[in-house]
Scaffold this motif. Structure first.
Motif, PDB file in Angstrom:
ATOM      1  N   TYR A 175      13.916 -13.270   6.137  1.00  0.00           N
ATOM      2  CA  TYR A 175      12.934 -14.230   5.282  1.00  0.00           C
ATOM      3  C   TYR A 175      13.835 -15.405   4.787  1.00  0.00           C
TER       4      TYR A 175
ATOM      5  N   PRO B 132       5.432 -22.455   2.178  1.00  0.00           N
ATOM      6  CA  PRO B 132       5.624 -20.997   2.316  1.00  0.00           C
ATOM      7  C   PRO B 132       6.793 -20.566   2.987  1.00  0.00           C
TER       8      PRO B 132
ATOM      9  N   PHE C 167       5.129 -13.406   9.357  1.00  0.00           N
ATOM     10  CA  PHE C 167       4.486 -13.449   7.970  1.00  0.00           C
ATOM     11  C   PHE C 167       4.708 -14.676   7.265  1.00  0.00           C
ATOM     12  N   ARG C 168       3.691 -15.199   6.158  1.00  0.00           N
ATOM     13  CA  ARG C 168       4.005 -16.516   5.518  1.00  0.00           C
ATOM     14  C   ARG C 168       3.595 -16.647   4.232  1.00  0.00           C
ATOM     15  N   PRO C 169       4.204 -15.651   3.326  1.00  0.00           N
ATOM     16  CA  PRO C 169       3.907 -15.548   1.973  1.00  0.00           C
ATOM     17  C   PRO C 169       4.070 -16.748   1.321  1.00  0.00           C
ATOM     18  N   LYS C 170       3.239 -17.104   0.380  1.00  0.00           N
ATOM     19  CA  LYS C 170       3.463 -18.385  -0.513  1.00  0.00           C
ATOM     20  C   LYS C 170       4.649 -18.405  -1.345  1.00  0.00           C
TER      21      LYS C 170
ATOM     22  N   ASP D 239       2.142 -10.221   1.789  1.00  0.00           N
ATOM     23  CA  ASP D 239       1.276 -11.145   2.472  1.00  0.00           C
ATOM     24  C   ASP D 239       0.445 -10.459   3.434  1.00  0.00           C
TER      25      ASP D 239
ATOM     26  N   ARG E 188      -2.250 -11.042   6.842  1.00  0.00           N
ATOM     27  CA  ARG E 188      -2.630 -12.051   7.866  1.00  0.00           C
ATOM     28  C   ARG E 188      -3.600 -11.033   8.789  1.00  0.00           C
TER      29      ARG E 188
ATOM     30  N   THR F 158      -0.571  -6.452   7.202  1.00  0.00           N
ATOM     31  CA  THR F 158      -0.060  -6.718   5.714  1.00  0.00           C
ATOM     32  C   THR F 158       1.200  -6.476   5.884  1.00  0.00           C
TER      33      THR F 158
END
Length: 504
Positions: free
Chosen positions: A373, A387, A402-405, A432, A434, A438
């Motif tokens: 990440y 993100p 995934f692109r968690p904020k 996240d 999408r 999850t």
């Protein structure tokens, strides 16, 4: 009444035409041209859509891969975005998605193709000609049954085709892990840095080493050099730093391969794709010597292909040729040697201008999965940050992105610095969603070290800048990661050790 209004309208229209005949003719002609152009665009777009559904017209395949954002609406309306496009990171898509073992039961062959690309051909007399070029990999096109008739000569894969589609492990390492140069006009080229980074974890997870081969400064001139840095950590103890600084005449690096030599240390890609890593150094303050001799063996397909982020004067590049790897060899301090046999290891490559840049980063194993990440934040960022990305792999390669904020930290751990206690993360969480997928990653930190990034800036005449840094402490952490969630209906679950970085 209605008929009278209609007659009046026709009378006004006729008088407008007869009183201004040339203006009326120009208006009608322009309107007619506009309608004709739209009809042509719709016809071309419709033809493209029909061709995209006919496998023989698109090269024999049953599925056409387009870049994100190119859709049926763009094709049917003839938008400019549909005229000239290419698939970004096409080699990664080909290797890690289309031809991966994960899709072996569904994909027989994937054939990369370039169609109608605009190139410029310069002749011997200096005249430049625009040309259209089409490119294919002959063996893949032949497998699709779409090979055109060859009227003369032979059309087979050349060395470039083979290296792109079926590289040896050594070729793949060199392509992903080669060095770079600052771009022309880069404002902060004096802060340019590029390095190979490795980490190695002991089997009991109580000791680990960070190994860096750094080339720093504007390598286009003469104000640059190299550094070997090995930091040895032992849980609960202060880290030990072994540093060797060398002048540029003792540095060798290349934009064609991944090999680098800095003084008496070197990183060399072996013919089978493993890395031979050798380093020497002396501990600051004590003069104790260190010698390191390791062979790092990357797991197949578990890699991050790399990308360069450019925004104004900011450039940052990152690739991970060995997201999951093992290391075998020795690390010796004075007369004591620690031996590693298939120990957990990792290797990445960074390049760019780093003045004022901060980041969030982590790489960890979690059972059968390996995660990466990160997020890079330039000095002049305003209006928020982008993100994070979370890149998930398993033994067959890429699984999901995934692109968690945001990353939620709990700064409940304290470390001692020269300026007193500093609160650093004890735990962290990424989450996240999408679509139906999850991901949740929980990090538990059991060791952390804070480094003052202002050190040395005052000596270089940047004292005011150093005092103004919003987050001057670079935090390096070790700990455990717990993975949970669901991807394409499969439950994720795993635990493992990793390393994480942030700023405070």
């Amino acid at each position: 009444m209605h008929r009278e209004r209609l007659n009046t309208s026709w009378l006004l229209a006729w008088r407008t035409v007869t009183s201004r005949p040339w203006r009326a003719l120009l208006l009608c002609g322009g309107f007619g041209v506009g309608v004709a152009v739209m009809i042509v665009l719709l016809a071309v777009g419709e033809a493209m859509v029909r061709q995209a559904s006919q496998e023989r017209l698109v090269g024999g395949g049953q599925v056409t891969v387009l870049p994100e954002g190119i859709d049926i609406e763009v094709l049917t309306t003839g938008g400019l975005g549909g005229l000239f496009f290419s698939v970004p990171n096409a080699r990664f898509v080909h290797r890690q998605v289309l031809t991966s073992p994960r899709l072996a039961d569904a994909v027989t062959v994937a054939a990369p193709q370039l169609e109608g690309k605009l190139l410029y051909l310069t002749t011997a007399d200096g005249v430049e000609h625009p040309v259209r070029a089409t490119g294919e990999v002959p063996s893949a096109t032949r497998q699709l049954g779409a090979m055109p008739d060859i009227s003369n000569g032979v059309w087979d894969d050349d060395a470039g085709d083979l290296r792109w589609t079926r590289p040896t492990m050594a070729e793949l390492r060199h392509d992903v892990d080669r060095f770079h140069r600052p771009s022309e006009g880069l404002a902060n080229a004096d802060s340019w840095g590029e390095w190979h980074y490795f980490n190695v974890l002991s089997p009991d997870a109580k000791r680990w080493a960070f190994i860096t081969f750094l080339v720093g400064g504007d390598v286009r001139g003469d104000r640059w050099g190299g550094q070997l840095l090995v930091t040895l950590h032992e849980r609960g103890k202060a880290p030990r730093r072994f540093v060797t600084n060398v002048t540029r005449d003792r540095v060798r690096f290349s934009r064609r391969d991944a090999d680098v030599r800095i003084g008496d240390g070197q990183v060399r890609v072996l013919p089978d794709g493993r890395y031979a890593v050798k380093s020497v150094g002396r501990e600051a303050g004590t003069g104790t010597t260190l010698t390191l001799d390791l062979v790092v063996n990357p797991a197949p397909r578990v890699e991050f292909p790399g990308a360069t982020l450019i925004s104004g004067d900011f450039t940052s590049g990152y690739a991970v040729p060995a997201l999951r790897a093992t290391a075998t060899g020795t690390i010796c301090v004075a007369s004591r040697c620690d031996t590693y046999e298939n120990a957990q290891a990792y290797h990445d490559h960074n390049w760019g201008g780093w003045r004022g840049v901060t980041w969030e980063w982590g790489a960890t194993r979690a059972g059968d999965y390996t995660l990466l990440y990160g997020r890079v934040t330039p000095e002049d960022t305003s209006g928020g940050t982008s993100p994070l990305f979370v890149y998930v792999t398993d033994e067959r390669g890429f699984v999901a992105l995934f692109r968690p904020k945001a990353m939620r930290y709990d700064d409940a751990r304290m470390v001692q610095t020269a300026e007193g206690p500093l609160a650093v993360p004890a735990t962290a969480e990424l989450f996240d969603v999408r679509g139906a997928d999850t991901l949740r990653v929980l990090l538990t930190v059991d060791d952390a070290v804070a480094t003052d990034t202002r050190m040395g800036l005052a000596e270089r005449g940047e004292g005011d800048y150093a005092r103004g840094l919003a987050r001057p402490w670079f935090i390096q952490m070790a700990g455990e990661a717990r993975l949970s969630g669901r991807i394409r209906g499969k439950v994720l679950d795993g635990r493992g050790r990793g390393f994480f970085e942030t700023y405070r």
